[in-house]
Design an enzyme around this catalytic site. Structure first.
Site, short mmCIF file in Angstrom:
data_model
loop_
_atom_site.label_atom_id
_atom_site.label_comp_id
_atom_site.label_asym_id
_atom_site.label_seq_id
_atom_site.Cartn_x
_atom_site.Cartn_y
_atom_site.Cartn_z
N GLU A 83 0.48 -0.80 -0.48
CA GLU A 83 0.42 0.34 0.29
C GLU A 83 0.76 1.36 -0.09
O GLU A 83 0.74 2.28 -0.47
CB GLU A 83 -0.90 -0.07 1.68
CG GLU A 83 -2.45 -0.92 1.37
CD GLU A 83 -3.11 -1.54 0.57
OE1 GLU A 83 -3.05 -0.34 -0.55
OE2 GLU A 83 -4.03 -1.86 0.03
N ARG A 87 0.59 3.51 -3.39
CA ARG A 87 -0.13 5.03 -3.27
C ARG A 87 0.92 6.24 -2.47
O ARG A 87 0.63 7.30 -3.91
CB ARG A 87 -0.89 4.64 -1.79
CG ARG A 87 -2.32 3.51 -2.23
CD ARG A 87 -2.92 4.32 -1.47
NE ARG A 87 -3.92 2.83 -1.11
CZ ARG A 87 -4.91 2.83 -0.65
NH1 ARG A 87 -5.83 3.48 -0.53
NH2 ARG A 87 -5.29 1.29 -0.46
N ASP A 216 -4.44 -10.49 -8.78
CA ASP A 216 -4.45 -9.13 -9.91
C ASP A 216 -3.28 -8.34 -9.99
O ASP A 216 -3.04 -8.52 -11.02
CB ASP A 216 -5.43 -8.07 -9.21
CG ASP A 216 -5.75 -7.38 -7.52
OD1 ASP A 216 -4.47 -8.27 -7.04
OD2 ASP A 216 -6.52 -6.27 -6.99
N GLU A 350 -11.89 -0.35 -10.65
CA GLU A 350 -11.90 -1.60 -11.56
C GLU A 350 -12.59 -1.13 -12.95
O GLU A 350 -11.62 -1.51 -13.75
CB GLU A 350 -11.71 -3.05 -11.79
CG GLU A 350 -10.55 -2.96 -9.66
CD GLU A 350 -11.03 -1.73 -8.81
OE1 GLU A 350 -12.38 -2.35 -7.99
OE2 GLU A 350 -9.47 -1.96 -7.60
N THR A 436 -0.56 0.78 -10.79
CA THR A 436 -2.06 -0.27 -9.64
C THR A 436 -2.91 0.76 -9.07
O THR A 436 -4.36 0.77 -8.98
CB THR A 436 -1.79 -1.31 -9.08
OG1 THR A 436 -3.39 -2.43 -9.33
CG2 THR A 436 -0.88 -0.76 -8.20
C1 DMJ Z 1 -6.34 0.11 -4.98
O1 DMJ Z 1 -6.07 0.49 -4.39
C2 DMJ Z 1 -5.15 -0.81 -5.79
O2 DMJ Z 1 -6.18 0.05 -7.47
C3 DMJ Z 1 -5.38 -2.26 -6.41
O3 DMJ Z 1 -4.29 -2.55 -7.05
C4 DMJ Z 1 -6.58 -2.67 -6.04
N1 DMJ Z 1 -7.02 -2.15 -5.20
C5 DMJ Z 1 -7.91 -0.44 -4.49
C6 DMJ Z 1 -8.64 0.17 -5.96
O4 DMJ Z 1 -9.85 -0.65 -5.18
#
Ligand code: DMJ
Length: 460
Positions: A83, A87, A216, A350, A436
């Site tokens: 995370e 982020r 994912d 998503e 992501t």
């Molecule tokens: C986000 O923090 C990112 O997209 C991560 O890869 C998956 N979950 C969340 C959003 O749903």
């Protein structure tokens, strides 16, 4: 219109939760959570690039000033490596590449260095949790037998390669290249990558495979590593397309009603469920279409469109027109949640992310229509007096709010919506890849520095 939504989300965060990680819009206070250790201001760092590209200049300047004066990296506490990377590292990198402001570069390299001790394991596969102060790291208590998670250690590559670019220090790239080495050595059941790996032995711990949660973004980062390298990273390319072959052979299914979906796999047995998280894969398969073997290009584009269509169905079959956390294709269900515990929507991006990519790849107007349906549903069901909130049941006509404005709503959901309705040359896919968390990172072209996006030229 989308910048107005961003402004509303931002202003409420600023008023009630400034400096905290996220806004609780019903109780009008801040949320700290347990993912970022002692780090604060997750919504600020996650919003920098969104504010910038939307031309919300004053808000961007406030955010930048907060990073300069208040983002304290000398914090203790248990942080998720994943995370913090997607982020904070991602957010600071994008802010630097978009604006050239040195403060972002300085902070991101300092933060990157603090993450390195997590890689001190017998295999070099990092553990999931790290204390940024002491450098001690350990595995999540809930992960089987002290294992590391595929989607976590497999979602560092893009940011770490850019940390090497900015710092000149090869160590960041070495760490992520070693992860690949371990993954390439180990036997894969039917060519699939299970979600849990021991950082001590380098062996799989359980045979659960998923394109949704826990798996994912590992797949996402394979194709994006290849694209970000200006298509020179042949190893990433090979890994991505062989993973896709295994996914198609083992997981991709067609429902009795004709919907294509990607099931989960538990030691050879299929679980006919698709998580909201797995809906990013429409976009991923789409951007991967270009470089598949020529004959497969159309096949991948079709698959991407089918997955995106299924995910849209999961939205359109609910009362709120927002999709559930997970939907199933068994016991007569077709893209609907069958368990109470799967009915929530927490402002996730998503499905909209896949609309954005599919729009850019095909210009089929249906993707903009679907995006607009989502805007209306968000406005109708998730907007509350002091921000945006997730909802507990997408099938209920009277909504119950969860009191959380997730930072990824500002970073991803609103940014992808904005890009869906912008011209293709705003953060063109020719020049940028999105991490992501939707933070744009420039494609690395040797001897050719990235051009800056100019906020003034961005559409209203
Ligand atoms: C986000 O923090 C990112 O997209 C991560 O890869 C998956 N979950 C969340 C959003 O749903």
């Amino acid at each position: 219109y989308i910048p107005l939504m961003m402004k509303f989300a931002w202003e409420n965060y600023r008023r009630y939760a400034w400096g905290k990680n996220e806004l609780r819009p019903l109780t009008r206070n801040g949320h700290i959570g347990n993912m970022f250790g002692g780090l604060r201001g997750a919504s600020i760092v996650d919003s920098l690039d969104t504010l910038y590209i939307m031309g919300l200049t004053q808000e961007f300047e406030e955010a930048k000033e907060w990073v300069e004066n208040n983002l304290d990296l000398n914090s203790n506490g248990e942080a998720s490596l994943f995370e913090v990377n997607i982020r904070y590292v991602g957010g600071l990198l994008s802010a630097y590449y978009l604006t050239g402001a040195e403060v972002f570069k300085k902070k991101v390299v300092e933060l990157g260095e603090k993450l390195l001790p997590a890689f001190n394991t017998p295999t070099g596969i990092p553990r999931g949790v790290i204390n940024l102060g002491s450098g001690t790291s350990w595995s999540w208590g809930w992960a089987s037998a002290g294992s590391s998670i595929l989607a976590e250690f497999g979602t560092l590559h893009l940011e770490f390669v850019h940390l090497t670019e900015l710092s000149g220090n090869p160590v960041f790239t070495e760490k992520v290249m070693n992860i690949r080495k371990v993954l390439n050595k180990i036997e894969k059941p039917h060519g699939l990558y299970p979600n849990f790996l021991s950082p001590v032995s380098g062996n799989w711990v359980q045979h659960h495979v998923s394109i949704g949660g826990l798996g994912d973004s590992f797949y996402e980062y394979l194709i994006k590593s290849y694209l970000m390298s200006d298509k020179t990273d042949e190893e990433a390319k090979k890994m991505y397309y062989s993973a896709m072959d295994a996914i198609e052979a083992n997981l991709v299914q067609k429902s009795p009603g004709g919907l294509t979906y990607i099931a989960e796999w538990r030691g050879g047995i299929l679980d006919h469920k698709m998580g909201h998280l797995a809906c990013f894969s429409g976009g991923m398969v789409g951007i991967g279409a270009d470089d598949g073997e020529l004959t497969k290009r159309q096949h991948y584009l079709d698959l991407a469109a089918e997955i995106t269509h299924t995910c849209h169905e999961s939205y359109s079959r609910s009362a709120t027109k927002l999709g559930p956390e997970a939907f199933r294709f068994d016991a007569g269900a077709e893209a609907t949640a069958t368990r109470l515990s799967d009915r929530y929507y927490i402002l996730r991006p998503e499905v909209i992310e896949s609309y954005m990519y599919m729009w850019r790849l095909t210009h089929d107007p249906k993707y903009r229509q679907w995006g607009w349906e989502a805007v209306e549903a968000l406005e109708h069901h998730c907007r509350v007096e002091a921000g945006f909130s997730g909802i507990r049941d997408v099938y209920a006509t009277t909504v119950s709010h969860d009191n959380m404005q997730q930072s990824f709503f500002l970073s991803e959901t609103l940014k992808y919506l904005y890009l869906l309705f912008s011209d293709d040359d705003l953060l063109s896919l020719e020049d940028w890849v999105f991490n992501t968390e939707a933070h744009p990172l420039p494609i690395i072209r040797r001897n050719c520095p990235p051009e800056r996006e100019d906020a003034e030229e961005a559409p209203e």
